[in-house]
Design a protein around this motif. Sequence first.
Motif, PDB file in Angstrom:
ATOM      1  N   UNK A 119     -65.854 -55.688  81.068  1.00 28.56           N
ATOM      2  CA  UNK A 119     -64.776 -54.729  81.356  1.00 28.56           C
ATOM      3  C   UNK A 119     -64.386 -53.952  80.096  1.00 28.56           C
ATOM      4  N   UNK A 120     -63.823 -52.752  80.315  1.00 28.74           N
ATOM      5  CA  UNK A 120     -63.294 -51.917  79.231  1.00 28.74           C
ATOM      6  C   UNK A 120     -61.851 -51.540  79.604  1.00 28.74           C
ATOM      7  N   UNK A 121     -60.899 -52.089  78.856  1.00 29.63           N
ATOM      8  CA  UNK A 121     -59.476 -51.932  79.187  1.00 29.63           C
ATOM      9  C   UNK A 121     -58.798 -50.916  78.246  1.00 29.63           C
ATOM     10  N   UNK A 122     -57.986 -50.026  78.855  1.00 30.29           N
ATOM     11  CA  UNK A 122     -57.147 -49.077  78.109  1.00 30.29           C
ATOM     12  C   UNK A 122     -57.963 -48.137  77.221  1.00 30.29           C
ATOM     13  N   UNK A 123     -59.014 -47.554  77.791  1.00 33.75           N
ATOM     14  CA  UNK A 123     -59.811 -46.554  77.095  1.00 33.75           C
ATOM     15  C   UNK A 123     -59.280 -45.151  77.429  1.00 33.75           C
ATOM     16  N   UNK A 124     -59.761 -44.149  76.678  1.00 31.66           N
ATOM     17  CA  UNK A 124     -59.359 -42.767  76.905  1.00 31.66           C
ATOM     18  C   UNK A 124     -60.585 -41.913  77.229  1.00 31.66           C
ATOM     19  N   UNK A 125     -60.397 -40.913  78.111  1.00 38.03           N
ATOM     20  CA  UNK A 125     -61.457 -39.921  78.325  1.00 38.03           C
ATOM     21  C   UNK A 125     -60.821 -38.613  78.783  1.00 38.03           C
ATOM     22  N   UNK A 126     -61.597 -37.500  78.645  1.00 36.26           N
ATOM     23  CA  UNK A 126     -61.102 -36.174  79.019  1.00 36.26           C
ATOM     24  C   UNK A 126     -61.986 -35.580  80.096  1.00 36.26           C
ATOM     25  N   UNK A 127     -61.335 -34.803  81.002  1.00 39.87           N
ATOM     26  CA  UNK A 127     -62.070 -34.110  82.058  1.00 39.87           C
ATOM     27  C   UNK A 127     -61.207 -32.973  82.590  1.00 39.87           C
ATOM     28  N   UNK A 128     -61.833 -31.826  82.825  1.00 40.29           N
ATOM     29  CA  UNK A 128     -61.109 -30.650  83.337  1.00 40.29           C
ATOM     30  C   UNK A 128     -59.914 -30.265  82.457  1.00 40.29           C
ATOM     31  N   UNK A 129     -60.046 -30.482  81.134  1.00 41.61           N
ATOM     32  CA  UNK A 129     -58.972 -30.110  80.226  1.00 41.61           C
ATOM     33  C   UNK A 129     -57.793 -31.064  80.248  1.00 41.61           C
ATOM     34  N   UNK A 130     -57.934 -32.206  80.913  1.00 41.38           N
ATOM     35  CA  UNK A 130     -56.858 -33.198  80.999  1.00 41.38           C
ATOM     36  C   UNK A 130     -57.267 -34.460  80.251  1.00 41.38           C
ATOM     37  N   UNK A 131     -56.277 -35.265  79.888  1.00 42.44           N
ATOM     38  CA  UNK A 131     -56.529 -36.530  79.194  1.00 42.44           C
ATOM     39  C   UNK A 131     -56.158 -37.695  80.117  1.00 42.44           C
ATOM     40  N   UNK A 132     -57.026 -38.732  80.119  1.00 44.82           N
ATOM     41  CA  UNK A 132     -56.821 -39.861  81.027  1.00 44.82           C
ATOM     42  C   UNK A 132     -56.889 -41.186  80.271  1.00 44.82           C
ATOM     43  N   UNK A 133     -56.142 -42.143  80.815  1.00 43.25           N
ATOM     44  CA  UNK A 133     -56.246 -43.528  80.335  1.00 43.25           C
ATOM     45  C   UNK A 133     -56.939 -44.313  81.446  1.00 43.25           C
ATOM     46  N   UNK A 134     -57.981 -45.125  81.097  1.00 49.86           N
ATOM     47  CA  UNK A 134     -58.828 -45.741  82.126  1.00 49.86           C
ATOM     48  C   UNK A 134     -59.070 -47.225  81.847  1.00 49.86           C
ATOM     49  N   UNK A 135     -59.149 -47.970  82.922  1.00 48.93           N
ATOM     50  CA  UNK A 135     -59.621 -49.367  82.891  1.00 48.93           C
ATOM     51  C   UNK A 135     -60.903 -49.423  83.730  1.00 48.93           C
ATOM     52  N   UNK A 136     -62.015 -49.891  83.118  1.00 49.51           N
ATOM     53  CA  UNK A 136     -63.299 -49.987  83.828  1.00 49.51           C
ATOM     54  C   UNK A 136     -63.620 -51.463  84.059  1.00 49.51           C
ATOM     55  N   UNK A 137     -63.930 -51.800  85.337  1.00 49.01           N
ATOM     56  CA  UNK A 137     -64.120 -53.219  85.701  1.00 49.01           C
ATOM     57  C   UNK A 137     -65.455 -53.419  86.420  1.00 49.01           C
ATOM     58  N   UNK A 138     -66.250 -54.427  86.015  1.00 47.06           N
ATOM     59  CA  UNK A 138     -67.508 -54.735  86.738  1.00 47.06           C
ATOM     60  C   UNK A 138     -67.191 -55.487  88.039  1.00 47.06           C
ATOM     61  N   UNK A 139     -68.030 -55.316  89.083  1.00 43.37           N
ATOM     62  CA  UNK A 139     -67.870 -56.013  90.363  1.00 43.37           C
ATOM     63  C   UNK A 139     -69.027 -57.003  90.494  1.00 43.37           C
TER      64      UNK A 139
END
Length: 568
Positions: free
Chosen positions: A69-89
Amino acid sequence: MEFVKEYFRKIIENINEALIGIDKYGDINMLNGIAEELLGIKSEKVMGRKIREVIPNTKLIRVIENKSEEINYRFSSNGRQFRVNRLPIFYKEEIQGAIALFQDVTDYNKISRKLDEDEVYIDILNTILDTFNEWIVVVDENGIITMMSKAYKEFVEDPNPEGKHVTEVIENTRMHTVIKTGIMEVAEIQKIQGRRMIATRIPLKKEGRVIGAIGKVMFKNVSDLRLLSKKINKLEKEIAYYKNELDDKRIAKYSFDDLVGKSPKMIEVKTMAKKAAKTNSNVLILGESGTGKELFAHALHNASSRNLGPFVKINCAAIPSELLESELFGYEEGAFTGAKKSGKKGKFELANGGTILLDEIGDMSMTMQAKLLRVIQEKEVERLGGNLLKNIDVRIISSTNKDLEKLVEKKEFREDLFYRLNVMVIKLPPLRERKEDIDTLANELKKKIANRLGIYVEEISQEAINYLRNYHWPGNIRELENVLERAINLLDSDLTIKAKHLPNRLIKQKSKTYSGGDRDLKAIVEEVEREIISECLQKTRGNKNKAAKLLGISRVGLYKKIERYNLY
C-alpha cells in the motif's frame, strides 16, 4: 450474487472520497461519481480500458507490482492537486487488483498557505506595534475587538480585550460610531483616564460595506502634539529662511493657487488676472490697503511667459523721492557722495527679461513720473551719473490704493503715464465685499500665523467666526491677520480661538449698522484705523519701523497717520 454486487456498488457511490479500481491486469473495473467529476472522465467510456491509457502517469500499477500500500501520497491531474491512498486487493493471498481513494486538496492547500502567510504577517505586525510602542485597536463590524497592541492593552489595563465590545474596554471611544457612519475621524481629541489624547479612527470597507474599523492613538498627550508642532515650526522657519534667500534671487513666491477665496467677486477677479497674465501688456492693480495686491502681482508673473525671468519689486512710497531714481535706474561710480565705487544696477536693469512691480505708484513724485514715462516709451534706461543707454525688456505691474483718475484730474498724476500703466486693470474687492471667503481666509491665516509663532491652534470657534463675518474690515485681509495673531497670542489651554480672544471693536460692531447713525462711514473707519495703529505701536513698543512693516505701509505713511491721530 446480484444482491452483493448492488450492495457493493452502493457503497462505492456513497463514500465521501473518489475511488478508482483496477484488476491485476491494469484494467479499470471500478469508478465512482466523485472520481468521474474530479478526473474529468466517464465510466461508460473508460470501464475495461487500461488505466495507463486513461491516466498516463498513474502509480496504481506500482501497487500491484510491489504488492504494498501507499498511504497519503500526492498527485496532480487536470490542473488540480490530490491526496491519495493506494491499496492492493488480495484474494487467497494472491494479488487480484488495486484501488485508489483520493481527495481534491487544491483549495485546502491554498487556504493553508494563506493562513500560514497571514499568521506570519500578524506576528510581524504585532512585533512592529510592540517594538514601536504603538497604541492600535481593530474591531469588527459589531464593534468587537479583534486585535489590540500590547502597549494599548497595558494602558487600558486589560490583558485580554479581544472578544469584548470596544466600549467596555476604551473610555469615550467612538469606534462603534465610525462603524455606523462609515466616516473617517482624523486627529480628534479623546479623553482616556484623565489624559487628553489625539486619536484617528478609520472604517475598514470591503465592496462598499463597512466590515470593521481601526483606531490609532496618534499622540498620547496633547503636549506631545505641541512638541511636534514646535519641531515642525522650526523646520518651516528654516524653509522660510531659504524662501527669503530665493526672494533675494528675485523669484516670485506665489501662484494663483495661493490666492484664497471662492466668492463670485474673487472668482471674477482671478479670471481677469489669469487673462492678463497671458498677455505682455502692463497691468495696473487697484485695491484698498491690505487686499493682497502684491500677491496678485506674484501670481501674474508666475502665470506669464516671463515666469523664468526675474521678479523685482519696489515700494515707491517707502523710498524718499531723491533716492528713488537711483533705486529704479541705478548709478555709476562717483554719481553722488557715498556711491559705490563699482556703481549699482537699478531695479529696471535687474528686472530685464522679467517683471517689475511698482508698488504704491500713486505716491510717486511728478518728477519721477516723467522719468518713468520716458523709460516705458523708449524701453531703455540711463544710470544716474552715466551717459550710456541700456535697452531693457521689462513688463510693468503697478499697484496702488489710490484713485489715479482723481489724481489725474487734480494734476497730481501724469495723464500720459496713467494711460501707459492702465492697459490691463485688475480691481481687487475689499474684504467686506466678499465675506463668503472669511471662513476660509481665517483658517488659512490661522495656520500661517500659528506656524510662524510656534503655537498649536486647534480651531476657530463658530461664535468667533460669526463675529469675524459681521465686522466690516476697513483694514481688509491685513487687519484680519492682525486680529488672528492677537487672538493666537492670547490663547489658553483649550487651543481654540474664541470670541473672548477678539478685540472689543469686533464684539461691539456686531450689533451696529453703518447705513445711518450719528457718524458717517469715514469717521468710523478713521476711528478703527486709529485703534489698529495704536495697538501696533504698543505691540512694537513704539518702534515705528517695525510697526510700519506689521501694518504693511511705508514709514512716511505711518508718520503721517501718527501726526493725524495725535499718537505721539
